[in-house]
Scaffold this motif. Structure first.
Motif, PDB file in Angstrom:
ATOM      1  N   ASP A   1       1.036  -1.162  -0.059  1.00 19.77           N
ATOM      2  CA  ASP A   1       0.078  -0.108   0.009  1.00 19.77           C
ATOM      3  C   ASP A   1       0.821   1.441  -0.032  1.00 19.77           C
ATOM      4  O   ASP A   1       0.430   2.252  -0.658  1.00 19.77           O
ATOM      5  CB  ASP A   1      -0.879  -0.021   1.171  1.00 19.77           C
ATOM      6  CG  ASP A   1      -2.079  -0.795   0.769  1.00 19.77           C
ATOM      7  OD1 ASP A   1      -2.791  -0.842  -0.082  1.00 19.77           O
ATOM      8  OD2 ASP A   1      -2.746  -1.488   2.030  1.00 19.77           O
TER       9      ASP A   1
ATOM     10  N   GLU B   1       2.853   1.568  -3.298  1.00 18.21           N
ATOM     11  CA  GLU B   1       1.777   1.949  -4.290  1.00 18.21           C
ATOM     12  C   GLU B   1       1.468   3.474  -4.440  1.00 18.21           C
ATOM     13  O   GLU B   1       1.634   4.369  -5.334  1.00 18.21           O
ATOM     14  CB  GLU B   1       0.557   1.266  -4.193  1.00 18.21           C
ATOM     15  CG  GLU B   1      -0.500   1.455  -5.309  1.00 18.21           C
ATOM     16  CD  GLU B   1      -1.695   0.876  -4.770  1.00 18.21           C
ATOM     17  OE1 GLU B   1      -1.550  -0.407  -4.101  1.00 18.21           O
ATOM     18  OE2 GLU B   1      -2.668   0.931  -5.555  1.00 18.21           O
TER      19      GLU B   1
ATOM     20  N   HIS C   1      -3.397  -2.140  -9.310  1.00 15.43           N
ATOM     21  CA  HIS C   1      -4.618  -1.569  -8.777  1.00 15.43           C
ATOM     22  C   HIS C   1      -5.590  -1.058  -9.896  1.00 15.43           C
ATOM     23  O   HIS C   1      -6.820  -1.341 -10.156  1.00 15.43           O
ATOM     24  CB  HIS C   1      -4.328  -0.587  -8.043  1.00 15.43           C
ATOM     25  CG  HIS C   1      -5.503   0.233  -7.514  1.00 15.43           C
ATOM     26  ND1 HIS C   1      -5.897   0.150  -6.140  1.00 15.43           N
ATOM     27  CD2 HIS C   1      -6.675   1.160  -8.013  1.00 15.43           C
ATOM     28  CE1 HIS C   1      -6.796   0.681  -5.999  1.00 15.43           C
ATOM     29  NE2 HIS C   1      -7.389   1.332  -6.893  1.00 15.43           N
TER      30      HIS C   1
ATOM     31  N   GLU D   1      -9.305  -2.316  -3.211  1.00 19.52           N
ATOM     32  CA  GLU D   1      -8.282  -2.545  -1.855  1.00 19.52           C
ATOM     33  C   GLU D   1      -8.326  -3.771  -1.289  1.00 19.52           C
ATOM     34  O   GLU D   1      -7.496  -4.231  -0.347  1.00 19.52           O
ATOM     35  CB  GLU D   1      -8.543  -1.275  -1.256  1.00 19.52           C
ATOM     36  CG  GLU D   1      -8.330   0.229  -1.573  1.00 19.52           C
ATOM     37  CD  GLU D   1      -6.841   0.243  -1.822  1.00 19.52           C
ATOM     38  OE1 GLU D   1      -5.957  -0.067  -0.893  1.00 19.52           O
ATOM     39  OE2 GLU D   1      -6.333   0.496  -3.004  1.00 19.52           O
TER      40      GLU D   1
ATOM     41  N   GLU E   1      -6.617  -6.755  -3.981  1.00 23.35           N
ATOM     42  CA  GLU E   1      -5.271  -6.607  -4.484  1.00 23.35           C
ATOM     43  C   GLU E   1      -4.202  -7.342  -3.866  1.00 23.35           C
ATOM     44  O   GLU E   1      -3.293  -7.739  -4.851  1.00 23.35           O
ATOM     45  CB  GLU E   1      -5.034  -5.199  -4.947  1.00 23.35           C
ATOM     46  CG  GLU E   1      -4.844  -4.089  -3.727  1.00 23.35           C
ATOM     47  CD  GLU E   1      -4.696  -2.797  -4.142  1.00 23.35           C
ATOM     48  OE1 GLU E   1      -4.311  -2.593  -4.969  1.00 23.35           O
ATOM     49  OE2 GLU E   1      -4.729  -2.201  -3.044  1.00 23.35           O
TER      50      GLU E   1
HETATM   51 MN   LIG Z   1      -4.749   0.009  -4.127  1.00 20.18          MN
END
Ligand SMILES: [Mn+2]
Length: 144
Positions: free
Chosen positions: A8, A11, A77, A99, A102
């Motif tokens: 997270d 990303e 994503h 979310e 993924e």
């Molecule tokens: Mn994401």
């Protein structure tokens, strides 16, 4: 392999740098809705694993490895959003659903979903055919 929460962060950091040219601890914290001290901790971890270089007063830069992984995570994503949109998931659910899933799919599964998305995108009539199935299912659900 980075853990789900490292993913997270990577990303988001990759995206911030793409958009603004830099990623500050405070921006990352706002973006992920976490405390800046959690960001600092994670950024130090990512530094140790050589995804980025963090200097307290100079900010952070992604290493080539961090860039490569970050780019892949952003792609994943976006691909999953396209996938859910194509199969007809409601817009308001798409972000949260992505979310949620993924971090839990293999790259093999991601690549196969990529094939499927391509299959639908190459011919609009395929999406229309899927919508037709969905309309029929809705009607039969209503009549149950
Ligand atoms: Mn994401």
């Amino acid at each position: 392999m980075p853990t789900p929460s490292m993913e997270d962060y990577l990303e988001r950091i990759y995206q911030l740098i793409e958009e603004k040219g830099y990623a500050r601890v405070s921006d990352i914290a706002d973006n992920l809705e976490v405390h800046p001290s959690s960001v600092t901790k994670m950024v130090q971890k990512l530094d140790k694993k050589e995804y980025l270089i963090y200097e307290k007063y100079r900010g952070l830069v992604l290493t080539p490895k961090g860039k490569k992984v970050g780019k892949r995570l952003v792609y994943r994503h976006e691909l999953l959003e396209d996938f859910l949109r194509i199969i007809g998931v409601e817009g308001e659910n798409i972000y949260t659903d992505v979310e949620g899933i993924e971090h839990h799919l293999s790259w093999d599964a991601i690549d196969r979903i990529g094939d499927l998305v391509q299959y639908f995108q190459e011919q609009q009539t395929r999406i229309e055919a899927l919508r037709e199935v969905q309309r029929k299912n809705e009607i039969s659900e209503e009549n149950e």
